[in-house]
Scaffold this active site. Structure first.
Site, PDB file in Angstrom:
ATOM      1  N   VAL A 190      -1.553   2.005   6.199  1.00  0.00           N
ATOM      2  CA  VAL A 190      -2.138   1.650   7.486  1.00  0.00           C
ATOM      3  C   VAL A 190      -2.129   0.138   7.680  1.00  0.00           C
ATOM      4  O   VAL A 190      -2.511  -0.607   6.779  1.00  0.00           O
ATOM      5  CB  VAL A 190      -3.591   2.181   7.592  1.00  0.00           C
ATOM      6  N   ASP A 191      -1.677  -0.294   8.848  1.00  0.00           N
ATOM      7  CA  ASP A 191      -1.729  -1.710   9.208  1.00  0.00           C
ATOM      8  C   ASP A 191      -2.879  -2.007  10.162  1.00  0.00           C
ATOM      9  O   ASP A 191      -3.456  -3.087  10.130  1.00  0.00           O
ATOM     10  CB  ASP A 191      -0.418  -2.143   9.870  1.00  0.00           C
TER      11      ASP A 191
END
Length: 452
Positions: A114-115
């Site tokens: 996840v960014d």
């Protein structure tokens, strides 16, 4: 707990004599020291657990995405929206199958895959004006992990600037650009349509403020008039320059406002709804939301909204993408299926998480499964649980950090009673239910020869 003041000790000294006084004072010092040690042990235990979570994610902060055959958390790979949903639907028979019961939560998943985290506010971060337990520490941890945070709320009562102020009051610092509200989306929609008339507002000050920031004029309508009789209706004067009606949650909603808005829409004004949320889980139940008021205006005017500006609208999604949010590497977290989870699904989010700290529960997910509605990839008890944090541990750390700051400023060091009171205020059980690490507890006792 035994408590006594220096004046109490002096009175006892005069009454019992020097020898008894020395024994009493020694006991007092021992009991006080043990209480401080026990408090330190409890906080130290909580601190170690939170620190271990941070240590676990730091080495993997730059890790690559996990192979596609890794299913350790049901949907642990960011597949496309349709294939991801197919995996969930095919592997689950009830909401319980989506419930994350691992003590580590989704921490490794968030660290590696996840960014950006798109978070709802009401029901995820707070309820009303009360911050939910462990949220402050959770956001701090996500910041330390280098994650981009976006706060998307369908509550239109406040502008983005007002939300920044609310965050600050709750001890969380955010930038205005990190906040996307339904009020902002509604004003932005009119701006993108090159709207050049006035907009009548049924809703909070947040909508008015966002319109003002975009230099869009507001039609005051009927101000705060309450009633509208048949004679009033026949003489109702709609501003000919009123070209739009924006409807959100309005805690001062009146029949007069309904009458003005419905007639303006019948005469051609654009009907913009902030969001479809029927209500928010606050206190004793669901407090009526924008959706309830939108429905009344729709019934009265005979016209459906041209757009719902907030979640789950495609327009809001485009606003996010316009701010360089890569939805394929984004985790959407919310407490509602019909807005948050549907928004994530429609936007092709990498994964969606439903928290049970707000409106929807497991029974709602079961119903959605039966009806073929949108369901989340994962279900967690709360935001801290998603990150493997114990909310009570996180609250204890917040208390200690605040106390250390107070100590640097010359204030007295907090006692165990102060910690108990703080945890009570944060919504945790009283000290009879507060568990300590048994090793720390024994070490504290051994420090006094086991005499206490």
């Amino acid at each position: 707990r035994f408590q006594a003041t220096s004046s109490d000790a002096w009175v006892v000294s005069r009454s019992l004599g020097n020898a008894a006084s020395q024994f009493f004072l020694a006991s007092l010092i021992m009991a006080t020291a043990f209480s401080i040690t026990r408090t330190a042990a409890a906080v130290s235990s909580a601190s170690r657990r939170v620190t271990s979570v941070r240590a676990a994610v730091k080495p993997s902060a730059k890790a690559t995405m996990r192979p596609i055959n890794d299913r350790r958390r049901r949907v642990a790979h960011f597949a496309g929206r349709d294939s991801c949903r197919a995996v969930v639907a095919g592997a689950t028979g009830s909401a319980d199958d989506l419930l994350v019961d691992d003590e580590a939560g989704l921490l490794d998943f968030v660290a590696n895959d996840v960014d950006c985290i798109v978070m709802d506010c009401d029901g995820v971060l707070w309820q009303g004006d009360t911050l939910l337990p462990g949220v402050r520490e959770s956001i701090q941890l996500l910041r330390e992990m280098g994650k981009r945070l976006v706060f998307v709320t369908n509550n239109s009562n406040k502008s983005r600037r007002q939300y920044v102020h609310k965050f600050e009051k709750l001890g969380i610092f955010v930038e205005k650009e990190e906040v996307f509200s339904a009020a902002f989306a509604a004003a932005a929609y009119l701006k993108t349509q090159k709207f050049a008339k006035k907009a009548m507002v049924i809703g909070g000050q947040g909508i008015v403020d966002e319109l003002n920031e975009m230099y869009l004029e507001v039609d005051p309508g009927v101000f705060n008039a309450v009633q509208c009789t048949e004679m009033d209706w026949e003489e109702l004067d709609i501003d000919p320059d009123c070209g739009a009606v924006i409807v959100g949650q309005d805690t001062s909603f009146t029949y007069a406002k309904l009458a003005y808005a419905s007639l303006a829409i019948q005469r051609g004004a654009v009907f913009v709804a902030t969001n479809p949320d029927a209500g928010d889980a606050i206190g004793p139940g669901l407090m009526p939301g924008a959706g309830a008021i939108v429905a009344s205006v729709e019934k009265a005017s005979g016209v459906s909204p041209e757009i719902y500006a907030g979640k789950p609208s495609a327009f809001l999604l485009e606003l996010l993408k316009g701010n360089h949010v890569d939805m394929a590497r984004t985790l959407v977290v919310g407490d509602r299926l019909d807005t948050d989870i549907t928004f994530g699904r429609a936007g092709g989010a990498g994964a969606t998480v439903l928290t049970l700290s707000g409106v929807c529960g497991l029974e709602d997910v079961d119903a959605a499964m039966e009806e073929g509605g949108d369901i989340p990839d994962h279900i967690v008890q709360s935001l801290p649980h998603m990150l493997g944090l114990n909310p009570e541990d996180a609250a204890a750390i917040e208390f200690v950090e605040d106390d250390q700051e107070d100590d640097r400023e010359g204030d007295n060091t907090a006692s165990r009673d102060d910690l108990d009171d703080y945890l009570d205020d944060e919504g945790f059980a009283d000290d009879d239910d507060m568990l300590f690490d048994s090793v720390d507890d024994q070490e504290a006792r051994d420090a006094f020869g086991g005499r206490i």
